[in-house]
Structures are given as C-alpha cells and as structure tokens.
Design an enzyme around this catalytic site. Structure first.
Site, mmCIF file in Angstrom:
data_model
loop_
_atom_site.group_PDB
_atom_site.id
_atom_site.type_symbol
_atom_site.label_atom_id
_atom_site.label_comp_id
_atom_site.label_asym_id
_atom_site.label_seq_id
_atom_site.Cartn_x
_atom_site.Cartn_y
_atom_site.Cartn_z
ATOM 1 N N HIS A 12 10.133 5.797 16.499
ATOM 2 C CA HIS A 12 10.260 7.244 16.699
ATOM 3 C C HIS A 12 10.320 8.020 15.388
ATOM 4 O O HIS A 12 9.877 9.158 15.324
ATOM 5 C CB HIS A 12 11.494 7.546 17.554
ATOM 6 C CG HIS A 12 12.736 6.892 17.039
ATOM 7 N ND1 HIS A 12 13.006 5.555 17.268
ATOM 8 C CD2 HIS A 12 13.747 7.353 16.280
ATOM 9 C CE1 HIS A 12 14.149 5.229 16.682
ATOM 10 N NE2 HIS A 12 14.623 6.303 16.070
ATOM 11 N N HIS A 101 -2.465 -9.367 -5.396
ATOM 12 C CA HIS A 101 -1.719 -10.564 -5.799
ATOM 13 C C HIS A 101 -1.103 -11.350 -4.648
ATOM 14 O O HIS A 101 -0.881 -12.552 -4.789
ATOM 15 C CB HIS A 101 -0.594 -10.177 -6.767
ATOM 16 C CG HIS A 101 -1.091 -9.658 -8.064
ATOM 17 N ND1 HIS A 101 -0.243 -9.145 -9.015
ATOM 18 C CD2 HIS A 101 -2.338 -9.551 -8.585
ATOM 19 C CE1 HIS A 101 -0.939 -8.757 -10.070
ATOM 20 N NE2 HIS A 101 -2.220 -8.984 -9.820
ATOM 21 N N ARG A 135 -5.063 -17.712 -9.637
ATOM 22 C CA ARG A 135 -3.703 -18.173 -9.907
ATOM 23 C C ARG A 135 -2.726 -17.816 -8.790
ATOM 24 O O ARG A 135 -1.678 -18.435 -8.654
ATOM 25 C CB ARG A 135 -3.204 -17.614 -11.238
ATOM 26 C CG ARG A 135 -2.910 -16.134 -11.227
ATOM 27 C CD ARG A 135 -2.442 -15.642 -12.611
ATOM 28 N NE ARG A 135 -1.808 -14.352 -12.564
ATOM 29 C CZ ARG A 135 -2.432 -13.200 -12.724
ATOM 30 N NH1 ARG A 135 -3.742 -13.177 -12.943
ATOM 31 N NH2 ARG A 135 -1.767 -12.067 -12.669
#
Length: 149
Positions: A12, A101, A135
């Site tokens: 809400h 990331h 990575r």
C-alpha cells in the site's frame, strides 16, 4: 522468451510509485505483469514479494520490481526465494552495480525514501545494464554454497 517482461508488485505504501515505474517500463518496450496491490488499502508486503518472486522463478519474466515504504521488507522477503537475487537500491548507481556485479534479477525500491525521478533513473539503469560476469561469477557461486558433508 522473446519479449522483455518485468513482473512488478508493491504494498500500500508503494503502489503509486509502482504504477509510475510500470508505465515507464511499458513505454520503454517492456511487457509488465502486475501482482498488485493497486490501492492504499493495507496489505502485507511478504504476500506481494512472494507472488512477484514466484513469477520470476517460474520464468514468466526476466526481471522483477518491488516497491514498499523503504524497500527493505520486500527485499528480505524476495531473497528467501532461491531463484531471486533482489537488490535494494536508493539510486541509479546502486541499481546499475547490482546488475553489473551481482547479476540481480529483482530491484526493491522505497517509495518513502526514493523520489520518483530517482526511482525512474534507478529502474532504467537496472533494466539496461548487463551482468559483467568474469571475476563476479565465483562470488555469485558462493551465495549458494554446497551443503556441508
């Protein structure tokens, strides 16, 4: 899935901002699945977060968007789902980094903490940023480690 689809939900406190963001997504070419709520009548945010998360986990959409007063409760509830990586963001930079990331697939925003223009920028950054991979893959894998033996 050939069309870009976003599943949205709000409690809400966040329904008005959710509606604005959903329309902006439509205007940008996204199909939108709306899991409610659509009024200021009180609802429990976990119910909405679970409905949006279920749609995302089922493959009905590529991304999810949740809006409550702060974004905190929605993010906590959504992240209980194994197939969801929900990032609470306060601006476009955080939204972009969550995709880049963390490969987040859901964005949580706070209607009481984030203005409309900033929220629109955050949604745009979230929807237009690709995961960087590399990575970051190893780090993401560690979010769901193998059970101890």
């Amino acid at each position: 899935m050939s069309t870009k689809t976003l599943v949205v939900g709000a409690d809400h406190a966040g329904f008005a901002l959710k509606d604005t963001l959903a329309q902006a997504a439509r205007d940008a070419g996204w199909s939108v699945i709306d899991c409610g709520t659509n009024s200021p009548a009180s609802v429990d945010y976990p119910d909405i977060a679970h409905a949006v998360s279920a749609q995302l986990e089922a493959g009905a959409a590529q991304f999810g968007l949740l809006v409550c007063g702060s974004g905190i409760g929605m993010a906590i509830a959504a992240n209980r789902h194994a197939g969801v990586r929900c990032a609470q963001a306060h601006d476009a930079t955080e939204a972009k980094l969550s995709r880049l990331h963390n490969n987040a697939n859901m964005l949580a925003l706070g209607a009481r903490t984030t203005g409309e223009v900033v929220a629109l920028d955050a949604l745009h950054a979230f929807l237009s940023t690709d995961y960087q991979g590399g990575r970051h893959d190893l780090r993401l894998a560690k979010l769901n480690p193998e059970p101890a033996r």
